[in-house]
Design an enzyme around this catalytic site. Structure first.
Site, short mmCIF file in Angstrom:
data_model
loop_
_atom_site.label_atom_id
_atom_site.label_comp_id
_atom_site.label_asym_id
_atom_site.label_seq_id
_atom_site.Cartn_x
_atom_site.Cartn_y
_atom_site.Cartn_z
N ASP A 231 7.88 -6.89 52.39
CA ASP A 231 7.30 -5.56 52.20
C ASP A 231 6.16 -5.61 51.17
O ASP A 231 6.33 -6.20 50.09
CB ASP A 231 8.40 -4.61 51.71
CG ASP A 231 7.91 -3.19 51.53
OD1 ASP A 231 7.56 -2.56 52.52
OD2 ASP A 231 7.88 -2.71 50.38
N GLU A 291 4.03 -8.13 55.67
CA GLU A 291 3.35 -6.84 55.82
C GLU A 291 1.99 -7.04 55.17
O GLU A 291 1.78 -6.72 54.00
CB GLU A 291 4.11 -5.69 55.16
CG GLU A 291 3.48 -4.35 55.56
CD GLU A 291 3.77 -3.19 54.62
OE1 GLU A 291 3.54 -2.06 55.03
OE2 GLU A 291 4.19 -3.43 53.47
C1 GLC Z 1 5.71 -0.64 52.94
C2 GLC Z 1 6.69 0.07 53.84
C3 GLC Z 1 6.57 1.54 53.60
C4 GLC Z 1 6.92 1.82 52.17
C5 GLC Z 1 6.09 0.96 51.22
C6 GLC Z 1 6.67 0.95 49.85
O1 GLC Z 1 4.41 -0.28 53.23
O2 GLC Z 1 6.47 -0.30 55.18
O3 GLC Z 1 7.38 2.27 54.48
O4 GLC Z 1 6.73 3.16 51.89
O5 GLC Z 1 6.02 -0.38 51.62
O6 GLC Z 1 7.81 0.14 49.79
#
Ligand code: GLC
Ligand code: CA
Length: 568
Positions: A231, A291
């Site tokens: 993440d 991500e």
């Molecule tokens: C990432 C997740 C998102 C979240 C953010 C903070 O972007 O996909 O849903 O709000 O991280 O953890």
């Protein structure tokens, strides 16, 4: 020779299998030298919204467990489960208060073990969401960190003095609106949070943080997990000198100045850390999915690592967010992904963006367009990651009143930014109340379209979006050209139709996608590619007037897909 080398690689790799009691499958390459995750279809589950086994309106692990047959039959090989750890749910689980447990609303660690065992029986792997940039302020590390300036965990987070009385340490802004600094009167300093106030950033420059977090991954590997989705990995490091970020023109949806996150996004240290995290993953035959919000090909390439020693599967959000049916734009993005030297990862939607059904649909042909998008990203060379309900043609159900909004972004940004609730609604299982998700009112309302777009209805309809996905995924698992073949762009100047070949040895599959609202006729000459016969056998098509097997005249309905096996 090549075969022998591959065999050798296979033997070496299988000999290094860890002897731990982990359920992570042994590392084997298939006969073409692919690792398991290169042949797998991944599927993201937002656990609050998938299936509610105890009828409290919130999905849970037992709910997921009860749907494994459905997932297997669909053609899914790996589940990425969004965070289900104990959490105050400020950001619906992306604020973790204990990395080594399950939130009671989702079940227990025993339920997780049960799910992992059942999934293994179905030959489905589990990927956990690793929220490594920040914790909840309720995590014991933060509680101790905030307790005094000299506490053992003080340096596990990023604490700084104010610049002047009442002025935060610098101008950095939170991605959720407002300053990224929160003053804590108890110790008289600010802590840094890129996201919500309830998501303080960890200090990855502290080796104790690194060790503790790597141990978290080992904990889950021992519980049978096959990898992690990392993440917000772009944001692991910040400039220690806290330089102000450059301001850009205009304001964002929160009313804050636009800013270039020069000093707190994608710092080079991220890559050093990823190499180390990858070593732990390799010891466990695991995959790391990033991500990774890259804005150009070079940034994407960097995430694979110079020696393919960082993230095996960085998500390509440049492809994900083309947001229009433009063959030219997709050609460019596919060529970018193909040129990195890493294995491409294709995604068209997730829990942070409006559903692909909305972003690509024209309001009239949405089902055809949903099949068109699937016909594209599930036939490319690379690994796809689906988002639950995409296979049904699920649509957004955005809140219409501020008081209904649950997502912190929607609360802060209303009405310009309505938040992400709309794409996180319950999975549509059937046409009974609450779409068969729960017997009680679910945490988010299902859209009215659940009456027509649901699993049981679509299984009974041969022309449904779901049936198209099932056929396509079955094809993808069997066909060597779709699994292993090269990507060869065709007819590159056609402005309406995106076409390509997946070529493997003397086999090939041709994919032809009409991205326009008018019927199209296209013609291919594949003699230059080694296929002079101009004939194909239809594997799957949504064109009604059967296009036939003649490649010199492929007729396509508006938004139609044609997939054929090319013969020599
Ligand atoms: C990432 C997740 C998102 C979240 C953010 C903070 O972007 O996909 O849903 O709000 O991280 O953890
Ligand atoms: Ca950070």
């Amino acid at each position: 020779m090549l075969r022998n080398l591959r065999l050798l690689a296979l033997l070496i790799v299988s000999a290094c299998v860890s002897t731990s009691f982990s359920q992570a499958q042994t590392r084997t390459l298939d006969s073409e030298g692919h690792q398991w995750w290169q042949n797998a279809v991944f599927y993201e589950i937002y656990p609050r919204s998938f299936a509610d086994s105890n009828n409290d309106g919130i999905g849970d692990l037992k709910g997921i467990d009860s749907k494994l047959d459905y997932l297997k039959d669909l053609g899914v090989d790996a589940l990425w489960i969004s965070p289900c750890y104990p959490s105050p749910q400020v950001d619906f689980g992306y604020d973790v208060s204990d990395y080594e447990n399950i939130d009671p609303m989702y079940g227990t660690l025993k339920d997780f073990e049960h799910l992992a065992r059942d999934a293994k029986k179905h030959d489905i792997r589990i990927i956990m969401d690793f929220v490594l940039n920040h914790t909840s302020p309720q995590h014991k590390w933060f509680l101790d960190s905030a307790s005094s300036r000299t506490s053992a965990h003080r340096d596990w987070y990023i604490w700084r003095d104010s610049k002047a009385p009442g002025v935060p340490p610098n101008n950095w802004l939170s991605g959720f609106g407002g300053s990224a600094w929160q003053f804590d009167p108890k110790t008289g300093q600010y802590y840094y949070h890129f996201f919500a106030i309830g998501q303080p950033d960890l200090n990855w420059r502290n080796p104790a943080v690194e060790k503790a977090m790597f141990d978290v991954t080992r904990f889950w590997y021992k519980h049978g997990v096959s990898g992690f989705r990392l993440d917000a990995v772009d944001l692991l490091f910040e400039d220690p000198d806290l330089h102000d970020n450059p301001l850009l023109e205009g304001k964002n949806e929160f009313g804050d100045a636009n800013m270039q996150n020069k000093y707190n996004d994608k710092l080079p240290e991220v890559h050093t850390e990823l190499k180390k995290l990858r070593k732990v993953a390799d010891e466990n035959n695991a995959v790391l999915i990033g991500e990774t919000y890259t804005s150009n090909r070079d940034e994407l390439k960097e995430y694979y690592g110079d020696h393919n020693d960082e993230v095996q599967m960085p998500m390509d959000f440049m492809f994900c967010t083309v947001d229009k049916l433009s063959p030219a734009e997709f050609r460019t993005q596919i060529a970018n992904a193909e040129s990195t030297g890493g294995w491409p990862v294709y995604v068209i939607g997730n829990h942070d963006m409006p559903r692909s059904y909305e972003r690509y649909g024209d309001g009239k042909h949405n089902d055809q367009i949903a099949k068109l998008m699937a016909g594209m990203y599930l036939t490319l060379r690379g690994t796809p990651i689906m988002y639950y309900g995409e296979e049904l043609g699920m649509e957004n159900n955005d809140p219409t009143r501020k008081e209904d909004v649950k997502d912190p972004i929607g609360i802060a940004g209303w009405p310009k930014e309505k938040g992400r609730d709309g794409e996180r609604t319950p999975m549509q299982w059937n046409d009974s109340p609450n779409a068969g998700f729960s017997q009680t009112t679910p945490w988010l309302p299902v859209p009215a379209s659940y009456k027509t777009h649901n699993v049981s209805g679509e299984l009974a309809d041969p022309a449904s979006v779901l049936q198209f996905y099932r056929h396509l995924l079955a094809l993808r698992h069997q066909d060597h050209a779709l699994l292993y073949g090269d990507y060869v762009a065709l007819n590159q100047d056609n402005p309406n139709v995106l076409s390509y070949l997946r070529r493997y040895k003397d086999e090939a599959v041709i994919v032809v996608l009409n991205m326009s609202a008018t019927a199209q006729q296209v013609s291919f000459d594949l003699s230059g590619e080694g296929f002079p016969s101009a004939k194909a056998t239809t594997l799957l098509t949504t064109s009604t007037g059967a296009p036939g097997g003649q490649l010199n005249q492929v007729a396509l309905d508006p938004f139609a897909v044609y997939i054929g096996k090319v013969s020599r």
